[in-house]
Design a protein around this motif. Structure first.
Motif, PDB file in Angstrom:
ATOM      1  N   PHE A 258       0.828  -1.201   0.000  1.00  0.00           N
ATOM      2  CA  PHE A 258       0.000   0.000   0.000  1.00  0.00           C
ATOM      3  C   PHE A 258       0.866   1.256   0.000  1.00  0.00           C
ATOM      4  CE2 PHE A 258      -1.857   3.265   2.857  1.00  0.00           C
ATOM      5  CZ  PHE A 258      -2.848   3.739   2.008  1.00  0.00           C
ATOM      6  N   LEU A 259       1.893   1.305   0.848  1.00  0.00           N
ATOM      7  CA  LEU A 259       2.768   2.473   0.893  1.00  0.00           C
ATOM      8  C   LEU A 259       3.444   2.726  -0.448  1.00  0.00           C
ATOM      9  CD1 LEU A 259       4.706   2.223   4.283  1.00  0.00           C
ATOM     10  CD2 LEU A 259       2.695   3.612   3.748  1.00  0.00           C
ATOM     11  N   GLN A 260       3.982   1.676  -1.032  1.00  0.00           N
ATOM     12  CA  GLN A 260       4.724   1.833  -2.272  1.00  0.00           C
ATOM     13  C   GLN A 260       3.834   2.274  -3.424  1.00  0.00           C
ATOM     14  OE1 GLN A 260       8.146   1.454  -3.135  1.00  0.00           O
ATOM     15  NE2 GLN A 260       8.352   1.703  -0.918  1.00  0.00           N
ATOM     16  N   ARG A 261       2.663   1.705  -3.526  1.00  0.00           N
ATOM     17  CA  ARG A 261       1.813   1.988  -4.683  1.00  0.00           C
ATOM     18  C   ARG A 261       0.920   3.206  -4.476  1.00  0.00           C
ATOM     19  NH1 ARG A 261      -0.947  -3.419  -6.842  1.00  0.00           N
ATOM     20  NH2 ARG A 261      -1.673  -1.856  -8.367  1.00  0.00           N
ATOM     21  N   ALA A 262       0.367   3.366  -3.291  1.00  0.00           N
ATOM     22  CA  ALA A 262      -0.564   4.474  -3.056  1.00  0.00           C
ATOM     23  C   ALA A 262       0.160   5.760  -2.661  1.00  0.00           C
ATOM     24  CB  ALA A 262      -1.576   4.086  -1.986  1.00  0.00           C
ATOM     25  N   LEU A 263       1.054   5.681  -1.645  1.00  0.00           N
ATOM     26  CA  LEU A 263       1.695   6.894  -1.160  1.00  0.00           C
ATOM     27  C   LEU A 263       2.911   7.289  -1.990  1.00  0.00           C
ATOM     28  CD1 LEU A 263      -0.169   6.264   1.265  1.00  0.00           C
ATOM     29  CD2 LEU A 263       1.628   7.194   2.731  1.00  0.00           C
ATOM     30  N   TYR A 264       3.741   6.332  -2.377  1.00  0.00           N
ATOM     31  CA  TYR A 264       4.943   6.680  -3.139  1.00  0.00           C
ATOM     32  C   TYR A 264       4.614   6.947  -4.605  1.00  0.00           C
ATOM     33  CZ  TYR A 264       9.457   6.167  -5.474  1.00  0.00           C
ATOM     34  OH  TYR A 264      10.554   6.363  -6.265  1.00  0.00           O
ATOM     35  N   ARG A 265       3.960   6.002  -5.258  1.00  0.00           N
ATOM     36  CA  ARG A 265       3.669   6.172  -6.680  1.00  0.00           C
ATOM     37  C   ARG A 265       2.398   6.973  -6.939  1.00  0.00           C
ATOM     38  NH1 ARG A 265       4.548  -0.206  -8.228  1.00  0.00           N
ATOM     39  NH2 ARG A 265       6.639  -0.405  -7.322  1.00  0.00           N
ATOM     40  N   GLY A 266       1.516   7.052  -5.965  1.00  0.00           N
ATOM     41  CA  GLY A 266       0.282   7.809  -6.145  1.00  0.00           C
ATOM     42  C   GLY A 266      -0.729   7.137  -7.040  1.00  0.00           C
ATOM     43  N   GLU A 267      -0.675   5.812  -7.115  1.00  0.00           N
ATOM     44  CA  GLU A 267      -1.626   5.096  -7.968  1.00  0.00           C
ATOM     45  C   GLU A 267      -3.056   5.362  -7.495  1.00  0.00           C
ATOM     46  OE1 GLU A 267      -0.863   0.943  -8.576  1.00  0.00           O
ATOM     47  OE2 GLU A 267       1.313   1.247  -8.662  1.00  0.00           O
ATOM     48  N   GLY A 268      -3.946   5.640  -8.431  1.00  0.00           N
ATOM     49  CA  GLY A 268      -5.347   5.872  -8.117  1.00  0.00           C
ATOM     50  C   GLY A 268      -5.682   7.292  -7.721  1.00  0.00           C
ATOM     51  N   LEU A 269      -4.687   8.188  -7.675  1.00  0.00           N
ATOM     52  CA  LEU A 269      -4.912   9.576  -7.307  1.00  0.00           C
ATOM     53  C   LEU A 269      -4.494  10.505  -8.438  1.00  0.00           C
ATOM     54  CD1 LEU A 269      -3.420   9.625  -3.685  1.00  0.00           C
ATOM     55  CD2 LEU A 269      -5.846   9.475  -4.302  1.00  0.00           C
ATOM     56  N   THR A 270      -5.149  11.650  -8.520  1.00  0.00           N
ATOM     57  CA  THR A 270      -4.660  12.676  -9.433  1.00  0.00           C
ATOM     58  C   THR A 270      -3.334  13.210  -8.884  1.00  0.00           C
ATOM     59  OG1 THR A 270      -5.786  14.461  -8.253  1.00  0.00           O
ATOM     60  CG2 THR A 270      -7.028  13.340 -10.004  1.00  0.00           C
ATOM     61  N   PRO A 271      -2.477  13.782  -9.735  1.00  0.00           N
ATOM     62  CA  PRO A 271      -1.230  14.356  -9.223  1.00  0.00           C
ATOM     63  C   PRO A 271      -1.454  15.377  -8.110  1.00  0.00           C
ATOM     64  CG  PRO A 271      -1.134  14.186 -11.611  1.00  0.00           C
ATOM     65  CD  PRO A 271      -2.542  13.825 -11.210  1.00  0.00           C
ATOM     66  N   ALA A 272      -2.544  16.162  -8.218  1.00  0.00           N
ATOM     67  CA  ALA A 272      -2.809  17.173  -7.193  1.00  0.00           C
ATOM     68  C   ALA A 272      -3.128  16.528  -5.856  1.00  0.00           C
ATOM     69  CB  ALA A 272      -3.967  18.070  -7.638  1.00  0.00           C
ATOM     70  N   SER A 273      -3.945  15.484  -5.875  1.00  0.00           N
ATOM     71  CA  SER A 273      -4.279  14.811  -4.617  1.00  0.00           C
ATOM     72  C   SER A 273      -3.079  14.062  -4.048  1.00  0.00           C
ATOM     73  CB  SER A 273      -5.453  13.856  -4.824  1.00  0.00           C
ATOM     74  OG  SER A 273      -6.662  14.572  -4.984  1.00  0.00           O
ATOM     75  N   HIS A 274      -2.286  13.440  -4.916  1.00  0.00           N
ATOM     76  CA  HIS A 274      -1.077  12.759  -4.446  1.00  0.00           C
ATOM     77  C   HIS A 274      -0.152  13.749  -3.749  1.00  0.00           C
ATOM     78  CE1 HIS A 274       2.836  10.414  -5.411  1.00  0.00           C
ATOM     79  NE2 HIS A 274       2.344  10.025  -4.251  1.00  0.00           N
TER      80      HIS A 274
END
Length: 373
Positions: A258-274
């Motif tokens: 979860f950390l690597q894909r959601a928080l680090y890579r920002g998968e599933g989020l717009t760049p602004a939200s990431h």
């Protein structure tokens, strides 16, 4: 005595695993030697602080090492395995923050519109300040709410009025109540229970089959037991309903994904939200608990930020009875560490573990977390 000591070493070492990530490679002999050295040192830290069982995942340069140490329960011999489930405590909130930003990206809610306008919570009805609380205030802990009005495991919580310590949005004060209010609002807006939302938005997406917010009888045999400071076993807890502030159970491997894909890579989020996950939103200065390391700590929308010598790291800690959890992530390099322990003594290991895997340093986030525990 010698046989028990030898058993502890065997359990600490035999359950060590190293996994190669999809990207990056290292020389096999060097990797084995480094892994063995880290495993021995990690086991020594856990033994020194009286930790019955733990899981750790360290990711660097696309390579991940996972370590499982000790036993699930002190008065038993079943070793901690890769799929053993630990209470992640407040690491739950980070998953909740990610889901919230997903809803913002879809237009389900706005960060700065009062939650009361989406769902008139009966708990906020008679409190003008609580009716002003927004999703942004929840995520950066500026709601003005207490951490908890009553125990979050008490079914009466949904009927307990919310009390404000200060004006909504005025300053920082850590609050689980805020996250629970946000959870109930999102459940109303989507028509889904939090467990279903988490499954659809996070667990199924990031290959986290063991993670959940409610106790599942079918996987109960995989649950680690919590332990008091003296090593005695605490009664196993049953989470009868979801609470995005504290009831997540997971494994270090799944949470690291979860950390690597959601928080680090920002998968599933717009760049602004990431970017909001990595940008200071409140200064994290708790007037009730001032500490010398306050200047090094800020809060983004859902995650703690530690800044030392110009280097920013994302982090969060978890503090449930009998369980302590911690993660740290470098948003630039992607290096991360997740540590889950089944002991009240877990927080005492954090600096030693961080220095072993991430390098020497002071890590003021640990001092700050200790002041809040």
């Amino acid at each position: 005595m010698r046989s028990r000591r030898w058993l502890a070493i065997v359990l600490g070492m035999a359950a060590v695993f190293a996994m190669q990530a999809a990207t990056g490679s290292v020389d096999g002999r060097q990797a084995d030697a480094a892994s063995d050295g880290n495993a021995e040192a990690f086991a020594a830290i856990m033994q020194r602080h009286g930790i019955p069982g733990a899981q750790l995942v360290h990711v660097r340069d696309g390579h991940a090492e996972a370590f499982e140490y000790g036993v699930m329960r002190a008065n038993a011999t079943r070793p901690v395995a890769a799929d053993t489930l630990f209470q992640a405590a407040s690491l739950s909130k980070v998953v909740g923050a990610y889901i919230t930003l997903r809803m913002v990206d879809r237009g389900v809610l706005e960060l700065d519109r009062p939650l009361f306008e989406y769902w008139p919570s009966p708990r906020a009805r008679d409190n003008p300040q609580a009716r002003r609380i927004t999703a942004r205030m929840v995520l950066d802990h500026t709601t003005g709410l207490k951490n908890w009005e009553i125990s979050p495991s008490n079914p009466a919580i949904d009927e307990t009025p919310l009390q404000s310590l200060f004006d909504a949005g005025a300053r920082y004060s850590y609050s689980g109540e805020g996250f629970y209010l946000l959870q109930r609002t999102l459940e109303h807006l989507t028509g889904k229970r939090w467990e279903q939302l988490a499954r659809e938005e996070v667990f199924d997406v990031f290959d986290m089959p063991g993670s959940r917010y409610m106790t599942d009888p079918e996987s109960a045999t995989r649950n680690a037991s919590g332990h008091r400071p003296d090593g005695s076993v605490m009664a196993d807890r049953v989470f009868g309903w979801e609470n995005t502030a504290w009831t997540l159970v997971t494994t270090a491997r799944e949470y690291s994904t979860f950390l690597q894909r959601a928080l680090y890579r920002g998968e599933g989020l717009t760049p602004a939200s990431h970017a909001l996950l990595k940008t200071p939103s409140s200064n994290a200065d708790d007037h009730a608990v001032p500490v010398p390391v306050d200047p090094y700590i800020d809060w983004s929308l859902g995650v703690g930020l530690e800044t030392v010598d110009g280097r920013v790291r994302l982090w969060h800690w978890g503090d449930n009875p009998g369980f302590k959890a911690f993660f740290m992530l470098d948003p630039e390099s992607g290096e991360s560490l997740v540590l889950l322990t089944n002991s009240e003594n877990g927080l005492e290991t954090h600096k030693d573990v961080l220095r072993l895997f991430l390098g020497e340093g002071e890590y003021p986030a640990v001092d700050w977390a200790r002041s809040q525990s």
